[in-house]
Write a protein that holds these residues in place. Structure first.
Motif, PDB file in Angstrom:
ATOM      1  N   ASN A  10       0.828  -1.198   0.000  1.00  0.00           N
ATOM      2  CA  ASN A  10       0.000   0.000   0.000  1.00  0.00           C
ATOM      3  C   ASN A  10       0.863   1.249   0.000  1.00  0.00           C
ATOM      4  OD1 ASN A  10      -1.572  -2.226   1.631  1.00  0.00           O
ATOM      5  ND2 ASN A  10      -3.070  -0.876   0.701  1.00  0.00           N
ATOM      6  N   LEU A  11       0.421   2.258  -0.751  1.00  0.00           N
ATOM      7  CA  LEU A  11       1.143   3.520  -0.798  1.00  0.00           C
ATOM      8  C   LEU A  11       1.107   4.196   0.562  1.00  0.00           C
ATOM      9  CD1 LEU A  11       0.691   3.054  -3.905  1.00  0.00           C
ATOM     10  CD2 LEU A  11       0.689   5.533  -4.077  1.00  0.00           C
ATOM     11  N   GLY A  12       2.270   4.668   1.009  1.00  0.00           N
ATOM     12  CA  GLY A  12       2.372   5.358   2.279  1.00  0.00           C
ATOM     13  C   GLY A  12       2.127   6.850   2.158  1.00  0.00           C
ATOM     14  N   SER A  13       2.144   7.356   0.929  1.00  0.00           N
ATOM     15  CA  SER A  13       1.917   8.784   0.684  1.00  0.00           C
ATOM     16  C   SER A  13       1.469   8.959  -0.763  1.00  0.00           C
ATOM     17  CB  SER A  13       3.185   9.592   0.947  1.00  0.00           C
ATOM     18  OG  SER A  13       4.220   9.177   0.072  1.00  0.00           O
ATOM     19  N   ASP A  14       0.944  10.127  -1.067  1.00  0.00           N
ATOM     20  CA  ASP A  14       0.583  10.417  -2.456  1.00  0.00           C
ATOM     21  C   ASP A  14       1.845  10.470  -3.315  1.00  0.00           C
ATOM     22  OD1 ASP A  14      -2.154  10.579  -1.978  1.00  0.00           O
ATOM     23  OD2 ASP A  14      -2.096  12.743  -1.614  1.00  0.00           O
ATOM     24  N   SER A  30       6.226   6.013  -1.724  1.00  0.00           N
ATOM     25  CA  SER A  30       6.650   4.997  -0.768  1.00  0.00           C
ATOM     26  C   SER A  30       5.621   3.865  -0.767  1.00  0.00           C
ATOM     27  CB  SER A  30       6.805   5.597   0.627  1.00  0.00           C
ATOM     28  OG  SER A  30       5.582   6.150   1.059  1.00  0.00           O
ATOM     29  N   LEU A  31       6.124   2.642  -0.594  1.00  0.00           N
ATOM     30  CA  LEU A  31       5.269   1.464  -0.607  1.00  0.00           C
ATOM     31  C   LEU A  31       5.548   0.631   0.637  1.00  0.00           C
ATOM     32  CD1 LEU A  31       3.197  -0.071  -2.448  1.00  0.00           C
ATOM     33  CD2 LEU A  31       5.146  -1.443  -3.206  1.00  0.00           C
ATOM     34  N   ALA A  32       4.503   0.348   1.414  1.00  0.00           N
ATOM     35  CA  ALA A  32       4.621  -0.485   2.609  1.00  0.00           C
ATOM     36  C   ALA A  32       4.203  -1.905   2.259  1.00  0.00           C
ATOM     37  CB  ALA A  32       3.730   0.058   3.721  1.00  0.00           C
TER      38      ALA A  32
END
Length: 142
Positions: A10-14, A30-32
């Motif tokens: 999931n993307l951590g930010s736009d 960023s990708l978690a």
């Protein structure tokens, strides 16, 4: 030699898109990637690893247009040389950067953002895909 990394997270930010001085689009986000399991003591545990994803050219433009914080994506890319840095507290950290070759949008798109499922690759082809079924941990083959 060839190496490839496959990530679902999931993307951590736009996403942040910019252009190089020569006019090439580049988008970073960023990708978690999280993993959970039950420990020997019966307690549920979770570990999250963060990756910095870099997309270029048409793929960068597509990612910037359709992705947003929290969106689940499937990324195929090449792992770049890890960068070591010191955080505010003086701890040594490592940044794992991935150059995206393909990005597939998973899950449902946020309201008003168009297509629910889209695939894009660095070849410049963006296409609509068939609506996918909801994915669960047991559906992932690894």
């Amino acid at each position: 030699m060839y190496q490839q990394i496959t990530l679902i997270g999931n993307l951590g930010s736009d996403p942040e898109m910019r252009y190089t001085p020569t006019g090439v689009a580049v988008t970073n986000f960023s990708l978690a990637v999280s993993r959970s399991w039950t420990g020997k003591d019966g307690q549920r545990q979770e570990k999250t690893i963060w990756f910095r994803i870099n997309a270029w050219d048409k793929l960068a433009e597509t990612a910037s247009q359709y992705l947003s914080k929290g969106r689940q994506v499937f990324v195929i890319g090449e792992l770049e040389e890890p960068r070591t840095f010191t955080d505010r507290d003086g701890n040594t950290r490592v940044s794992l950067d991935v150059r995206a070759l393909t990005i597939k949008f998973l899950g449902r798109a946020p309201e008003g953002s168009g297509s629910a499922n889209t695939a894009a690759s660095s070849g410049g082809n963006s296409q609509q895909s068939e609506p996918s079924q909801e994915m669960h941990d047991e559906d992932i083959p690894f």
